[in-house]
Design a protein around this motif. Sequence first.
Motif, short mmCIF file in Angstrom:
data_model
loop_
_atom_site.label_atom_id
_atom_site.label_comp_id
_atom_site.label_asym_id
_atom_site.label_seq_id
_atom_site.Cartn_x
_atom_site.Cartn_y
_atom_site.Cartn_z
N LYS A 46 0.90 -1.13 0.02
CA LYS A 46 0.08 0.16 -0.06
C LYS A 46 0.98 1.03 -0.20
O LYS A 46 2.11 1.80 1.27
CB LYS A 46 -0.90 -0.21 0.60
N ALA A 47 1.04 1.62 -1.44
CA ALA A 47 2.18 3.10 -1.29
C ALA A 47 0.88 3.95 -0.81
O ALA A 47 -0.02 4.52 -0.89
CB ALA A 47 2.16 2.95 -2.57
N VAL A 48 1.98 5.23 -0.45
CA VAL A 48 1.27 6.19 0.12
C VAL A 48 1.85 7.56 0.22
O VAL A 48 3.24 7.29 -0.34
CB VAL A 48 0.58 6.15 1.89
N VAL A 49 1.09 8.64 -0.88
CA VAL A 49 1.50 9.87 -1.23
C VAL A 49 1.06 11.30 -0.64
O VAL A 49 0.22 11.28 -1.04
CB VAL A 49 1.76 9.96 -2.65
N PHE A 50 1.80 11.61 0.32
CA PHE A 50 1.17 12.81 1.30
C PHE A 50 1.31 13.77 0.70
O PHE A 50 1.89 14.40 -0.58
CB PHE A 50 1.85 12.72 2.38
N GLN A 51 0.14 15.47 1.27
CA GLN A 51 0.52 15.52 0.67
C GLN A 51 2.43 16.92 1.17
O GLN A 51 2.78 17.57 0.03
CB GLN A 51 -0.22 17.27 1.24
N ALA A 52 2.59 16.44 1.99
CA ALA A 52 3.80 16.89 2.39
C ALA A 52 4.83 16.15 1.71
O ALA A 52 4.81 14.67 2.06
CB ALA A 52 4.11 17.68 3.66
N PRO A 53 6.06 16.18 1.11
CA PRO A 53 6.38 15.30 0.31
C PRO A 53 7.68 14.49 1.54
O PRO A 53 8.34 15.19 2.19
CB PRO A 53 7.24 15.42 -0.48
N SER A 54 7.68 13.38 1.39
CA SER A 54 8.32 12.91 3.18
C SER A 54 9.39 11.98 2.15
O SER A 54 9.57 10.60 2.29
CB SER A 54 7.22 11.59 3.39
N LEU A 55 10.57 12.73 2.18
CA LEU A 55 11.57 12.53 1.50
C LEU A 55 12.71 12.01 2.62
O LEU A 55 12.58 13.26 3.37
CB LEU A 55 12.12 13.01 0.55
N MET A 56 13.76 11.45 2.52
CA MET A 56 14.86 11.79 3.63
C MET A 56 15.76 13.24 2.86
O MET A 56 16.14 12.73 1.82
CB MET A 56 15.44 10.36 3.29
N PRO A 57 15.85 14.28 3.32
CA PRO A 57 16.54 15.56 2.99
C PRO A 57 17.95 15.81 2.26
O PRO A 57 18.36 16.27 1.73
CB PRO A 57 16.25 15.99 3.38
N TRP A 58 19.14 14.40 2.82
CA TRP A 58 20.37 13.95 3.10
C TRP A 58 20.63 12.87 2.14
O TRP A 58 21.52 12.58 1.15
CB TRP A 58 20.62 13.75 4.42
N LEU A 59 19.22 12.59 0.98
CA LEU A 59 19.53 12.18 -0.29
C LEU A 59 18.91 12.26 -1.26
O LEU A 59 17.68 13.32 -1.16
CB LEU A 59 18.92 10.64 0.25
N THR A 60 19.75 11.71 -2.16
CA THR A 60 19.15 11.94 -3.66
C THR A 60 17.49 11.45 -3.91
O THR A 60 17.28 10.85 -3.42
CB THR A 60 20.39 11.62 -5.08
N ALA A 61 17.14 12.05 -5.10
CA ALA A 61 16.32 11.91 -6.16
C ALA A 61 16.03 10.04 -5.86
O ALA A 61 15.08 9.35 -5.57
CB ALA A 61 15.35 11.91 -7.08
N ARG A 62 17.60 9.76 -6.10
CA ARG A 62 17.68 7.79 -6.68
C ARG A 62 17.67 7.53 -5.72
O ARG A 62 16.58 6.47 -5.48
CB ARG A 62 18.97 7.85 -7.65
N GLN A 63 18.12 7.58 -4.63
CA GLN A 63 18.38 7.10 -2.94
C GLN A 63 17.15 7.01 -2.39
O GLN A 63 16.74 5.63 -1.53
CB GLN A 63 20.13 8.06 -2.20
N ASN A 64 16.10 8.17 -2.57
CA ASN A 64 15.36 7.89 -1.64
C ASN A 64 14.02 7.11 -2.41
O ASN A 64 13.29 5.91 -2.06
CB ASN A 64 14.13 9.62 -1.67
#
Length: 577
Positions: free
Chosen positions: A391-409
Amino acid sequence: MGTILSLSGVTKSYTGQTGAVTPVLDGIDLAVEEGEFIAILGFSGAGKTTLISTIAGLVEPDAGEIRLRGAPIDGPGKDRGLVFQSYSLLPWLTVEKNVALAVDAVHKDRSKAERAALVRQKVELVGLGHAMDRKPAQLSGGMRQRVSVARALAMEPEILLLDEPLSALDALTRAKLQDEIERIRKEEKRTIILVTNDVDEALLLADRVAVLTPAPAARIGRIFTVDVPRPREREAVNDDAHFQALRREIVGYLGALNEAGSSVGSSTVSLPDVVPIDLFARAREAGAGPMASGAARDALPKAYVEAGHSAVEQRYLEFFKLHKVYPTAKGPLTVVEDFNLLMDKGEFISLIGHSGCGKSTVLTMAAGLNAISSGGIVLDNREISGAGPDKAVVFQAPSLMPWLTARQNVALGVERVYPHASKAERGDIVDYYLERVGLGDAMDKMASEMSNGMRQRVGIARAFALSPRLLLLDEPFGMLDSLTRWDLQDVLVETWNRTKVTAIMVTHDVDEAILLADRVVMMTNGPRATIGKVLKVDLPRPRDRKALLDDPRFYQYRQEVLHFLAEYDHGPASKAA
């Protein structure tokens, strides 16, 4: 009536830390008539705020001139009242004292009683007479923005400047404040310039709409005259053929401006022939996990359990008598009540309703992130009782690891659900979806260095890369301007068309709900919110925004949803049928 404000050849550039010069405005020409309402419409980053700031006298243009009643503008003045996107109130002062600050500063020649009367008049004008003694912390976002409008009006400016004052508000609050601005325009007879990224907002409020070309070096591309009679009521104008034609023309023009920079990407890599592991099945085989005992499922009615064994294609996701109750100091509060819905595999549902109606609560229960009080949710013949990558969720606020690149996330999730794939295959999955969402050139960019729109693209890529059974989208574009939303809606449509993943999307945006969904599920007001109406969207796929605007059924669907939302504008949950 004559020209009150004129801009001629207004140009502005900014120099970055590296010395690089970025042209923002490139020769803006505009004449505003006294008492006119002008909306400035443009893409994110097009220089709208820079333009309104130069008119306010807060930013000095590099070239060109701005004249007010024929005299050059020299810095800020009380003849121009500015309302920012953020509230900018002093938190330790009451509503009355926040407005009085401005009044005392610009009306020193008036008596104390006159100034107090002016404060009260403007606060009452924006409907906050009952909240004079409240502090900002005791006010909702919409109420705080009303205080900002009252403060600007209390300066008694010749021109009211509104810099996207409603963009941070939910759809219902935004609609109510749009009505408030229209009432102020009618009663105060002021010249108003509104910066906005919302086409409907511009059409409802303005006499003319000036469209800025995209960054860099923005100019006014076209000016549209909004010759739709006032008063303009949302439901009524939706049925007006002239309004529809004007809306199509503006949307078409914006679409043409945006096409050159469209970021719906193709991919240079192919998806490898691998499928994600079933983490749920592994846990069950090991005798662990939520379904090991089967107790939760046995607690459901026998008929419901037997029904779950029917064709999974037709009953892929089932919400059965779903309730959510939260404990409060005043006793149990039922937020969602008796929510029942059956979804087919590959179906896309839009969930729409006013703030506080429980949309996100339903979504988080479906994600396994929020405990179910009673009833149940069954996905692919398995009861949902916990979170997982199925069950993949995309929230209103992007919940990414800020110290990682797009590829790493994106790789974080891919490595978990494809441990049996080779490193090269996992890399291809990551690259494929990042290219699909238009980030082919930014895969190695740190999340902390990305715009909100780019971060949300990473979130969408990560969700699809998990190959989930269920995709859950909780207002994923809610923090973005409406023109960036269009771009990401196209990204979502294109990627969904390829995967046909079963999806539920919570949204406030009526057009978005219709564009994306097979059915629009409308929720009644909370508390005790439930499904009030379900609208089947019988429009062919793949869907194109321009084609939809030419389809009369689109406006019929739009009217049905608008009517439902209008019916519940003020009504309690008891209005549910």
